[in-house]
Design an enzyme around this catalytic site. Structure first.
Site, PDB file in Angstrom:
ATOM      1  CB  SER A 170      13.065-126.115 -57.543  1.00 54.58           C
ATOM      2  OG  SER A 170      14.306-125.739 -57.027  1.00 54.58           O
ATOM      3  CG  ASP A 173      19.257-128.638 -61.988  1.00 56.14           C
ATOM      4  OD1 ASP A 173      19.746-127.528 -61.687  1.00 56.14           O
ATOM      5  OD2 ASP A 173      18.202-129.076 -61.479  1.00 56.14           O
ATOM      6  CG  HIS A 218      16.887-125.627 -61.480  1.00 54.96           C
ATOM      7  ND1 HIS A 218      16.908-126.710 -60.616  1.00 54.96           N
ATOM      8  CD2 HIS A 218      16.135-124.672 -60.864  1.00 54.96           C
ATOM      9  CE1 HIS A 218      16.207-126.413 -59.531  1.00 54.96           C
ATOM     10  NE2 HIS A 218      15.735-125.190 -59.668  1.00 54.96           N
TER      11      HIS A 218
END
Length: 288
Positions: free
Chosen positions: A135, A232, A262
């Protein structure tokens, strides 16, 4: 384990096949090995950083967690198991203000976390490194690769959130942005913490603009692998496509997981991450 792989934008293939039997231990996806111990590194006039390190051969692997996350997540743990099984060095750590590291998260910026990454690359690891960014860690790995190209052997992004805070805020309706600007902070709903939301200050957002990478070519020439889930709901998968398009490297694969979320924390997601890094290590060591 099927995943669509865009091979340097030339063709679409299914990445399924046998792996080196000795490279991937079943333990890396749920077994038990002796874990590394938490250590702390001191810096002049800056908070101490907590880290766990496994000694081993090159290329080493460094894991960069996501926003407000820490080095104790499933992916970070699995990578330590994997690197131990192969005998490669491994480093995972907590950013300033996160996990076991000192500092206050609300006082941190993208720039200060980038400084954390560069300090650890300079002081705690030797030789070329494969950066694995989850991320926001994917954003930071790109920044680190631009700043320390000689230290980076390859990049692996998991749900890469390049420029995320800036682009997400700017995509809000004008009246909503003005409301948050007057308040001085942006509250974002999330399902990834107990509070159900997190806040970032306007100062944080303004500073983050200095570190955006998607406006033009990204001077990264090492191998790049970008794994993203089509489900996601936090970071759109097309961000990974943009990163792949903008890096100067010609060795770029984008791997899209049809049902991936995600966090990419399912067992098969973690296996895919490990297999991807295994392939990179094989490629890099063969080249040498």
């Amino acid at each position: 384990m099927a995943a669509a792989v865009l091979r340097s934008w030339g063709r679409v293939a299914l990445k399924i096949g046998p792996r080196r039997a000795t490279a991937i231990s079943p333990k890396c996806c749920g077994g038990v090995r002796q874990k590394s111990t938490v250590q702390y590194v001191t810096r002049p006039d800056l908070p101490k950083l907590a880290y766990r390190k496994v000694k081993g051969k090159s290329p080493g692997v460094v894991f960069l967690p996501g926003f407000a996350s820490n080095m104790g997540g499933q992916k970070a743990e699995a990578l330590e198991e994997f690197c131990q099984s192969l005998g490669h060095s491994y480093l995972r750590f907590d950013y300033t203000g996160c996990g076991a590291s000192e500092g206050v998260r609300k006082e941190c910026t993208v720039g200060s976390w980038k400084r954390d990454v560069l300090f650890l690359l300079d002081e705690l690891v030797d030789g070329p490194q494969i950066l694995v960014g989850s991320s926001m860690g994917g954003w930071l790995m790109l920044l680190a690769a631009v700043a320390r190209p000689e230290r980076i052997a390859a990049l692996v992004g998991i749900s890469t959130a390049a420029d995320h805070f800036v682009t997400a805020f700017k995509s809000l309706p004008l009246e909503v942005r003005k409301e948050f600007e007057e308040k001085g902070e942006w509250t974002v709903a999330t399902k990834h913490n107990e509070e159900g939301s997190y806040t970032v200050s306007m100062d944080f957002l303004q500073e983050a603009e200095n570190h955006c990478v998607l406006q033009g070519p990204i001077p990264v020439t090492c191998p790049v692998r970008l794994i993203h889930g089509l489900k996601d709901q936090d970071i759109p998968w097309h961000i990974s496509m943009q990163v792949a398009d903008r890096v100067l490297s010609t060795d770029v694969d984008v791997i899209l997981r049809k049902h991936g979320q995600h966090r990419m924390g399912e067992k098969d997601d973690i296996k895919l991450m490990v297999y991807t890094i295994d392939d990179l290590i094989d490629k890099l060591t063969t080249m040498v």
